[in-house]
Design an enzyme around this catalytic site. Structure first.
Site, PDB file in Angstrom:
ATOM      1  CB  VAL A 101      -0.970   0.009   1.218  1.00  0.00           C
ATOM      2  CG1 VAL A 101      -1.743   1.322   1.279  1.00  0.00           C
ATOM      3  CG2 VAL A 101      -1.932  -1.177   1.146  1.00  0.00           C
ATOM      4  CG  ASP A 132       8.889  -0.624   5.926  1.00  0.00           C
ATOM      5  OD1 ASP A 132       7.870  -0.653   5.240  1.00  0.00           O
ATOM      6  OD2 ASP A 132       9.231  -1.576   6.667  1.00  0.00           O
ATOM      7  N   GLY A 168       2.164  -2.207   9.165  1.00  0.00           N
ATOM      8  CA  GLY A 168       1.490  -3.205   9.981  1.00  0.00           C
ATOM      9  C   GLY A 168       1.193  -4.456   9.205  1.00  0.00           C
ATOM     10  NE  ARG A 207     -11.111  -4.205   4.942  1.00  0.00           N
ATOM     11  CZ  ARG A 207     -12.089  -4.629   4.150  1.00  0.00           C
ATOM     12  NH1 ARG A 207     -13.173  -5.153   4.667  1.00  0.00           N
ATOM     13  NH2 ARG A 207     -11.988  -4.502   2.837  1.00  0.00           N
ATOM     14  CG  ASN A 215      -7.908  -2.594   6.930  1.00  0.00           C
ATOM     15  OD1 ASN A 215      -8.732  -1.713   7.143  1.00  0.00           O
ATOM     16  ND2 ASN A 215      -7.616  -3.034   5.715  1.00  0.00           N
ATOM     17  N   PRO A 216      -7.517  -2.919  11.235  1.00  0.00           N
ATOM     18  CG  PRO A 216      -8.764  -3.421  13.138  1.00  0.00           C
ATOM     19  CD  PRO A 216      -7.419  -3.605  12.531  1.00  0.00           C
ATOM     20  CB  VAL A 217      -8.866   1.764   8.499  1.00  0.00           C
ATOM     21  CG1 VAL A 217     -10.288   1.794   8.025  1.00  0.00           C
ATOM     22  CG2 VAL A 217      -8.210   3.115   8.348  1.00  0.00           C
ATOM     23  CG  ASP A 256     -15.196   0.524   1.557  1.00  0.00           C
ATOM     24  OD1 ASP A 256     -15.142  -0.679   1.750  1.00  0.00           O
ATOM     25  OD2 ASP A 256     -14.376   1.322   2.070  1.00  0.00           O
ATOM     26  NE  ARG A 274     -12.547  -2.048  -3.473  1.00  0.00           N
ATOM     27  CZ  ARG A 274     -11.922  -2.525  -2.416  1.00  0.00           C
ATOM     28  NH1 ARG A 274     -12.529  -2.597  -1.245  1.00  0.00           N
ATOM     29  NH2 ARG A 274     -10.677  -2.928  -2.498  1.00  0.00           N
ATOM     30  NE  ARG A 277     -19.296   8.660  -4.858  1.00  0.00           N
ATOM     31  CZ  ARG A 277     -19.155   9.906  -4.486  1.00  0.00           C
ATOM     32  NH1 ARG A 277     -18.325  10.694  -5.131  1.00  0.00           N
ATOM     33  NH2 ARG A 277     -19.825  10.386  -3.473  1.00  0.00           N
TER      34      ARG A 277
HETATM   35  N1  LIG Z   1      -7.879   1.131   4.331  1.00  0.00           N
HETATM   36  C1  LIG Z   1      -7.970   0.400   3.245  1.00  0.00           C
HETATM   37  O1  LIG Z   1      -8.920   0.568   2.462  1.00  0.00           O
HETATM   38  C2  LIG Z   1      -6.897  -0.633   2.972  1.00  0.00           C
HETATM   39  C3  LIG Z   1      -6.787  -1.249   1.728  1.00  0.00           C
HETATM   40  C4  LIG Z   1      -5.759  -2.177   1.540  1.00  0.00           C
HETATM   41  C5  LIG Z   1      -4.896  -2.497   2.597  1.00  0.00           C
HETATM   42  N2  LIG Z   1      -5.062  -1.879   3.787  1.00  0.00           N
HETATM   43  C6  LIG Z   1      -4.214  -2.173   4.940  1.00  0.00           C
HETATM   44  O2  LIG Z   1      -2.955  -1.545   4.786  1.00  0.00           O
HETATM   45  C7  LIG Z   1      -1.997  -2.229   5.619  1.00  0.00           C
HETATM   46  C8  LIG Z   1      -0.726  -2.490   4.836  1.00  0.00           C
HETATM   47  O3  LIG Z   1      -0.986  -3.449   3.819  1.00  0.00           O
HETATM   48  P1  LIG Z   1       0.176  -3.912   2.823  1.00  0.00           P
HETATM   49  O4  LIG Z   1      -0.451  -4.834   1.852  1.00  0.00           O
HETATM   50  O5  LIG Z   1       0.908  -2.709   2.329  1.00  0.00           O
HETATM   51  O6  LIG Z   1       1.112  -4.737   3.823  1.00  0.00           O
HETATM   52  P2  LIG Z   1       2.671  -5.059   3.634  1.00  0.00           P
HETATM   53  O7  LIG Z   1       2.964  -6.210   4.537  1.00  0.00           O
HETATM   54  O8  LIG Z   1       3.017  -5.144   2.190  1.00  0.00           O
HETATM   55  O9  LIG Z   1       3.384  -3.743   4.196  1.00  0.00           O
HETATM   56  C9  LIG Z   1       3.446  -3.403   5.528  1.00  0.00           C
HETATM   57  C10 LIG Z   1       4.749  -2.698   5.742  1.00  0.00           C
HETATM   58  O10 LIG Z   1       4.761  -2.232   7.102  1.00  0.00           O
HETATM   59  C11 LIG Z   1       6.094  -2.378   7.570  1.00  0.00           C
HETATM   60  N3  LIG Z   1       6.069  -2.370   9.044  1.00  0.00           N
HETATM   61  C12 LIG Z   1       5.594  -3.308   9.872  1.00  0.00           C
HETATM   62  N4  LIG Z   1       5.748  -2.906  11.148  1.00  0.00           N
HETATM   63  C13 LIG Z   1       6.320  -1.683  11.112  1.00  0.00           C
HETATM   64  C14 LIG Z   1       6.725  -0.759  12.092  1.00  0.00           C
HETATM   65  N5  LIG Z   1       6.568  -1.005  13.387  1.00  0.00           N
HETATM   66  N6  LIG Z   1       7.276   0.399  11.692  1.00  0.00           N
HETATM   67  C15 LIG Z   1       7.452   0.678  10.379  1.00  0.00           C
HETATM   68  N7  LIG Z   1       7.086  -0.167   9.406  1.00  0.00           N
HETATM   69  C16 LIG Z   1       6.526  -1.331   9.758  1.00  0.00           C
HETATM   70  C17 LIG Z   1       6.569  -3.705   6.980  1.00  0.00           C
HETATM   71  O11 LIG Z   1       7.973  -3.800   6.976  1.00  0.00           O
HETATM   72  C18 LIG Z   1       5.980  -3.623   5.576  1.00  0.00           C
HETATM   73  O12 LIG Z   1       6.873  -3.034   4.640  1.00  0.00           O
HETATM   74  C19 LIG Z   1      -2.712  -3.508   6.094  1.00  0.00           C
HETATM   75  O13 LIG Z   1      -3.169  -3.324   7.402  1.00  0.00           O
HETATM   76  C20 LIG Z   1      -3.871  -3.636   5.147  1.00  0.00           C
HETATM   77  O14 LIG Z   1      -4.949  -4.363   5.694  1.00  0.00           O
HETATM   78  C21 LIG Z   1      -6.014  -0.958   3.990  1.00  0.00           C
END
Ligand SMILES: NC(=O)c1ccc[n+]([C@@H]2O[C@H](COP(=O)([O-])OP(=O)(O)OC[C@H]3O[C@@H](n4cnc5c(N)ncnc54)[C@H](O)[C@@H]3O)[C@@H](O)[C@H]2O)c1
Length: 317
Positions: free
Chosen positions: A16, A37, A82, A91, A123-125, A151, A154, A156
């Site tokens: 993300v 990161d 995370g 989530r 998430n959970p956001v 959402d 999506r 729309r």
């Molecule tokens: N809000 C939304 O609509 C939505 C949509 C998609 C994903 N997400 C959420 O976004 C989050 C990230 O998803 P992703 O696919 O990018 O995951 P990912 O595992 O690819 O990336 C997470 C990154 O966080 C880093 N990280 C972990 N702990 C850390 C810390 N303490 N300090 C700094 N960095 C840290 C990891 O090294 C990794 O690079 C997830 O919680 C996912 O559910 C939200």
């Protein structure tokens, strides 16, 4: 202290975070972009890779991999760090894992002297946005969750496809938890000023039952995408860029973001997805849609599920 130029810091350069950085760069939204990161190599590699595309970007952006000290001068910190959802995981399953991670992250951000806006996507956001508000001590309007912005995009998009109308002329909202209890506000959905109910009266074969299917596709989109490719990231990345632009350019745009309720929609002490007017100061105000009885019941249920999941640890009393 704010910098003279706009600076965005991204915590978490995973799927993300790095997709967001790429989209931000391509749209020329900020002058400075710092990637942070736990996995420093990933952030450094991304910063190098993204910089090499700069000759083709619409504006100049300074990009580097940094540390929490760089948040001190940031206007916006976007947290995408995370654990993410694994296939079959909801989530809400992520709540404990990510709350623990967030305590550390937020204390580091605040120790830098940061006094801008924090945007949360992890998430959970809705619950993690509440956690950031609590842990940071920032005013409620300066903490924004991505909520149901994706959402809403999506639905729309899917309604635009179904009715064969430009998605930008579709005004429909998904509100509530970004998750299984979210709901569409059909009573307030319009295309070119005409209520959606009037579009589904049989003309051209459009049917109300199809709207229910469209909503289910929205609600379950993340599960479907995760099943197929392991994670969702482009849609949320572009949604976060839209939100970033609304903030930095002081747009007063209406976006469905996770916002703190103090009596709006009949609820208190919760962050949840509702339409809100967003500008340079964060959330200017919440837009209160006049929900029908069924929508109100579903929204109340969504609030209750979030509150139960947050438990006593997170409530302000
Ligand atoms: N809000 C939304 O609509 C939505 C949509 C998609 C994903 N997400 C959420 O976004 C989050 C990230 O998803 P992703 O696919 O990018 O995951 P990912 O595992 O690819 O990336 C997470 C990154 O966080 C880093 N990280 C972990 N702990 C850390 C810390 N303490 N300090 C700094 N960095 C840290 C990891 O090294 C990794 O690079 C997830 O919680 C996912 O559910 C939200």
């Amino acid at each position: 202290m704010s910098n003279l130029v706009n600076r965005v810091a991204v915590i978490g350069a995973g799927f993300v975070g790095s997709s967001y950085a790429f989209a931000l760069l391509n749209q020329g939204i900020t002058e400075e972009l710092v990637l942070i990161d736990l996995n420093q190599d990933k952030a450094e590699g991304d910063a190098m890779d993204l910089s090499h595309g700069l000759p083709f970007a619409p504006t100049r952006t300074k990009i580097w991999f940094g540390s929490y000290a760089d948040c001190g001068n940031a206007d916006i910190v976007v947290i995408t760090a995370g654990a993410n959802q694994k296939p079959g995981e909801t989530r809400l399953d992520l709540v404990e894992k990510n709350t623990r991670i967030f305590k550390g992250i937020v204390s580091e951000i605040m120790a830098s002297g940061f006094d801008g806006i924090i945007v949360v996507a992890t998430n959970p956001v809705d619950i993690l946005t509440y956690a950031v508000w609590k842990f940071s001590g920032l005013p409620k309007e300066k903490v924004i969750g991505s909520g149901t912005i994706l959402d809403t995009a999506r639905i729309r998009y899917l309604l635009g496809e179904y009715f064969d109308v430009d998605t930008r002329n579709v005004h429909a909202y998904i509100i509530g938890e970004h998750g299984d209890t979210e709901l569409p506000v059909w009573s307030r959905a319009y295309i070119s000023g005409i209520n959606i109910a009037d579009w589904t009266k049989g003309k051209n074969g459009f049917k109300k039952e199809d709207l229910d299917k469209i909503f289910l596709n929205v609600r379950d989109a993340a599960y479907q995408i995760i099943e197929k490719k392991g994670a969702t990231f482009y849609g949320i990345a572009m949604s976060l860029v839209r939100l970033t632009k609304a903030i930095l350019q002081n747009e007063n745009s209406v976006l469905t973001v996770s916002s703190y309720l103090e009596g709006e929609y009949g609820h208190h002490d919760i962050f949840i997805g509702v339409p809100a007017i967003v500008n340079r100061n964060g959330i200017r105000e919440i837009v209160e849609l006049d929900l029908d009885d069924d929508e109100r019941k579903k929204f109340d249920h969504s609030v209750n599920v979030l509150k139960q999941t947050m438990g006593p640890v997170m409530t302000s009393d």
